[in-house]
Design a protein around this motif. Structure first.
Motif, PDB file in Angstrom:
ATOM      1  N   LEU A  99      -1.026   9.282  -2.690  1.00  0.00           N
ATOM      2  CA  LEU A  99      -0.963   8.104  -3.553  1.00  0.00           C
ATOM      3  C   LEU A  99       0.207   7.220  -3.122  1.00  0.00           C
ATOM      4  CD1 LEU A  99      -1.594   9.683  -7.088  1.00  0.00           C
ATOM      5  CD2 LEU A  99      -3.243   8.613  -5.550  1.00  0.00           C
ATOM      6  N   LYS A 100       0.193   5.964  -3.537  1.00  0.00           N
ATOM      7  CA  LYS A 100       1.284   5.048  -3.207  1.00  0.00           C
ATOM      8  C   LYS A 100       1.630   4.194  -4.419  1.00  0.00           C
ATOM      9  CE  LYS A 100      -1.796   1.688  -0.967  1.00  0.00           C
ATOM     10  NZ  LYS A 100      -3.001   2.203  -1.588  1.00  0.00           N
ATOM     11  N   LYS A 101       2.707   3.440  -4.297  1.00  0.00           N
ATOM     12  CA  LYS A 101       3.190   2.580  -5.369  1.00  0.00           C
ATOM     13  C   LYS A 101       2.048   1.733  -5.915  1.00  0.00           C
ATOM     14  CE  LYS A 101       6.628  -1.023  -6.225  1.00  0.00           C
ATOM     15  NZ  LYS A 101       7.795  -1.718  -5.646  1.00  0.00           N
ATOM     16  N   GLY A 102       1.921   1.708  -7.245  1.00  0.00           N
ATOM     17  CA  GLY A 102       0.887   0.906  -7.894  1.00  0.00           C
ATOM     18  C   GLY A 102      -0.403   1.665  -8.174  1.00  0.00           C
ATOM     19  N   MET A 143       9.238  -2.874   7.610  1.00  0.00           N
ATOM     20  CA  MET A 143       9.168  -1.796   6.611  1.00  0.00           C
ATOM     21  C   MET A 143       8.087  -2.150   5.595  1.00  0.00           C
ATOM     22  SD  MET A 143      10.886   1.007   5.994  1.00  0.00           S
ATOM     23  CE  MET A 143      10.856   2.215   4.729  1.00  0.00           C
ATOM     24  N   THR A 144       7.229  -1.222   5.358  1.00  0.00           N
ATOM     25  CA  THR A 144       6.139  -1.487   4.426  1.00  0.00           C
ATOM     26  C   THR A 144       6.524  -1.088   3.006  1.00  0.00           C
ATOM     27  OG1 THR A 144       3.853  -1.032   3.875  1.00  0.00           O
ATOM     28  CG2 THR A 144       5.034   0.737   4.965  1.00  0.00           C
ATOM     29  N   ASP A 145       5.938  -1.770   2.065  1.00  0.00           N
ATOM     30  CA  ASP A 145       6.208  -1.561   0.646  1.00  0.00           C
ATOM     31  C   ASP A 145       5.398  -0.389   0.103  1.00  0.00           C
ATOM     32  OD1 ASP A 145       5.403  -3.157  -2.395  1.00  0.00           O
ATOM     33  OD2 ASP A 145       7.397  -2.439  -1.860  1.00  0.00           O
ATOM     34  N   SER A 146       4.409   0.069   0.866  1.00  0.00           N
ATOM     35  CA  SER A 146       3.471   1.066   0.331  1.00  0.00           C
ATOM     36  C   SER A 146       3.612   2.411   1.039  1.00  0.00           C
ATOM     37  CB  SER A 146       2.038   0.550   0.433  1.00  0.00           C
ATOM     38  OG  SER A 146       1.755   0.188   1.771  1.00  0.00           O
ATOM     39  N   LEU A 147       4.751   3.064   0.819  1.00  0.00           N
ATOM     40  CA  LEU A 147       4.981   4.394   1.345  1.00  0.00           C
ATOM     41  C   LEU A 147       4.024   5.364   0.640  1.00  0.00           C
ATOM     42  CD1 LEU A 147       6.897   5.960   3.257  1.00  0.00           C
ATOM     43  CD2 LEU A 147       8.398   6.298   1.309  1.00  0.00           C
ATOM     44  N   ILE A 148       3.352   6.192   1.409  1.00  0.00           N
ATOM     45  CA  ILE A 148       2.395   7.148   0.846  1.00  0.00           C
ATOM     46  C   ILE A 148       3.135   8.442   0.502  1.00  0.00           C
ATOM     47  CG2 ILE A 148       0.369   8.548   1.377  1.00  0.00           C
ATOM     48  CD1 ILE A 148      -0.639   6.206   3.068  1.00  0.00           C
ATOM     49  N   ILE A 149       2.847   8.984  -0.675  1.00  0.00           N
ATOM     50  CA  ILE A 149       3.527  10.198  -1.132  1.00  0.00           C
ATOM     51  C   ILE A 149       3.199  11.377  -0.223  1.00  0.00           C
ATOM     52  CG2 ILE A 149       3.769  11.877  -3.012  1.00  0.00           C
ATOM     53  CD1 ILE A 149       3.110   9.610  -4.965  1.00  0.00           C
ATOM     54  N   GLY A 150       4.265  12.003   0.241  1.00  0.00           N
ATOM     55  CA  GLY A 150       4.165  13.210   1.055  1.00  0.00           C
ATOM     56  C   GLY A 150       5.318  14.134   0.688  1.00  0.00           C
ATOM     57  N   ALA A 151       5.529  15.162   1.515  1.00  0.00           N
ATOM     58  CA  ALA A 151       6.596  16.126   1.255  1.00  0.00           C
ATOM     59  C   ALA A 151       7.950  15.435   1.213  1.00  0.00           C
ATOM     60  CB  ALA A 151       6.585  17.199   2.341  1.00  0.00           C
ATOM     61  N   ASP A 152       8.799  15.839   0.302  1.00  0.00           N
ATOM     62  CA  ASP A 152      10.182  15.380   0.151  1.00  0.00           C
ATOM     63  C   ASP A 152      10.347  13.953  -0.364  1.00  0.00           C
ATOM     64  OD1 ASP A 152      11.155  17.856   1.056  1.00  0.00           O
ATOM     65  OD2 ASP A 152      11.040  17.203   3.146  1.00  0.00           O
ATOM     66  N   ILE A 165       1.852   5.502 -10.353  1.00  0.00           N
ATOM     67  CA  ILE A 165       2.981   5.581  -9.440  1.00  0.00           C
ATOM     68  C   ILE A 165       3.774   4.272  -9.522  1.00  0.00           C
ATOM     69  CG2 ILE A 165       3.719   6.005  -7.064  1.00  0.00           C
ATOM     70  CD1 ILE A 165       2.138   8.349  -8.465  1.00  0.00           C
ATOM     71  N   ILE A 166       5.018   4.369  -9.974  1.00  0.00           N
ATOM     72  CA  ILE A 166       5.887   3.202 -10.120  1.00  0.00           C
ATOM     73  C   ILE A 166       6.559   2.880  -8.790  1.00  0.00           C
ATOM     74  CG2 ILE A 166       7.855   2.211 -11.381  1.00  0.00           C
ATOM     75  CD1 ILE A 166       5.451   2.903 -13.189  1.00  0.00           C
ATOM     76  N   ASP A 167       7.056   3.923  -8.097  1.00  0.00           N
ATOM     77  CA  ASP A 167       7.734   3.711  -6.824  1.00  0.00           C
ATOM     78  C   ASP A 167       7.714   5.002  -6.011  1.00  0.00           C
ATOM     79  OD1 ASP A 167       9.038   2.286  -4.862  1.00  0.00           O
ATOM     80  OD2 ASP A 167      10.965   2.187  -5.908  1.00  0.00           O
ATOM     81  N   VAL A 168       7.777   4.837  -4.694  1.00  0.00           N
ATOM     82  CA  VAL A 168       7.852   5.961  -3.765  1.00  0.00           C
ATOM     83  C   VAL A 168       8.970   5.634  -2.789  1.00  0.00           C
ATOM     84  CG1 VAL A 168       6.646   7.354  -2.040  1.00  0.00           C
ATOM     85  CG2 VAL A 168       5.355   6.338  -3.932  1.00  0.00           C
ATOM     86  N   LYS A 169       9.906   6.570  -2.619  1.00  0.00           N
ATOM     87  CA  LYS A 169      11.031   6.364  -1.713  1.00  0.00           C
ATOM     88  C   LYS A 169      11.035   7.487  -0.672  1.00  0.00           C
ATOM     89  CE  LYS A 169      13.715   4.109  -5.287  1.00  0.00           C
ATOM     90  NZ  LYS A 169      14.866   4.162  -6.161  1.00  0.00           N
ATOM     91  N   PRO A 170      11.589   7.207   0.507  1.00  0.00           N
ATOM     92  CA  PRO A 170      11.663   8.267   1.521  1.00  0.00           C
ATOM     93  C   PRO A 170      12.483   9.440   1.009  1.00  0.00           C
ATOM     94  CG  PRO A 170      12.396   6.145   2.415  1.00  0.00           C
ATOM     95  CD  PRO A 170      12.205   5.970   0.936  1.00  0.00           C
TER      96      PRO A 170
END
Length: 155
Positions: A57-60, A1-10, A142-147
């Motif tokens: 965008l992604k976390k950080g 699992m990667t720490d850098s989830l890219i912002i997308g829908a939902d 961006i502080i955090d991105v979650k699924p």
């Protein structure tokens, strides 16, 4: 699992943002109380144009976007400016230019109106968004991105 989830829908996004006008004056900021905003992409808490700035965008990540009135809060609509008789306001209320008052709607909800002028028996009330007609600078961190919830269902 990667720490850098890219912002997308939902996706659920936790971010700090600063909203400034072109002259540098602050319009809104989550940093004032050091309380980041938490939102889900597509939940309506941001307009589609503001959300579009976050996509990819992604976390950080820290980024700045300049949005014209059409992409931010729209142009000022003259149909949203109303002239009212001063008698519609309480006798004890000192109506002054720049005041923001809540006005009851027929459905019981309230809408804010900005007093643009008060002269004699006439009061001009502007129901446009306070930033309508303004170009804004949208700075995000961006502080955090979650699924998103749908992605957590396990497929």
């Amino acid at each position: 699992m990667t720490d850098s989830l890219i912002i997308g829908a939902d996706n659920e996004v936790i971010l700090h943002f600063d909203l400034k006008l072109e002259d540098g004056s602050a319009a809104d900021s989550t940093r004032v109380n050091n309380k980041p905003a938490k939102m889900v992409m597509g939940d309506g808490s941001l307009t589609p144009n503001f959300e579009a700035c976050l996509l990819g965008l992604k976390k950080g990540d820290k980024k700045s976007f300049k949005l014209g009135p059409e992409d931010a809060f729209g142009q000022s609509d003259p149909n949203n400016i109303h002239y009212m008789d001063r008698s519609r306001f309480g006798a004890d209320l000192q109506v002054e230019e720049g005041m923001i008052l809540a006005f009851a709607q027929p459905d019981g909800s309230e809408i804010p109106g900005i007093i643009r002028s008060a002269a004699g028996d006439s009061v001009t009330v502007d129901f446009n968004h306070p930033l309508a007609g303004q170009t804004v600078i949208f700075d995000v961190e961006i502080i955090d991105v979650k699924p998103g919830v749908s992605a957590q269902g396990g497929n």
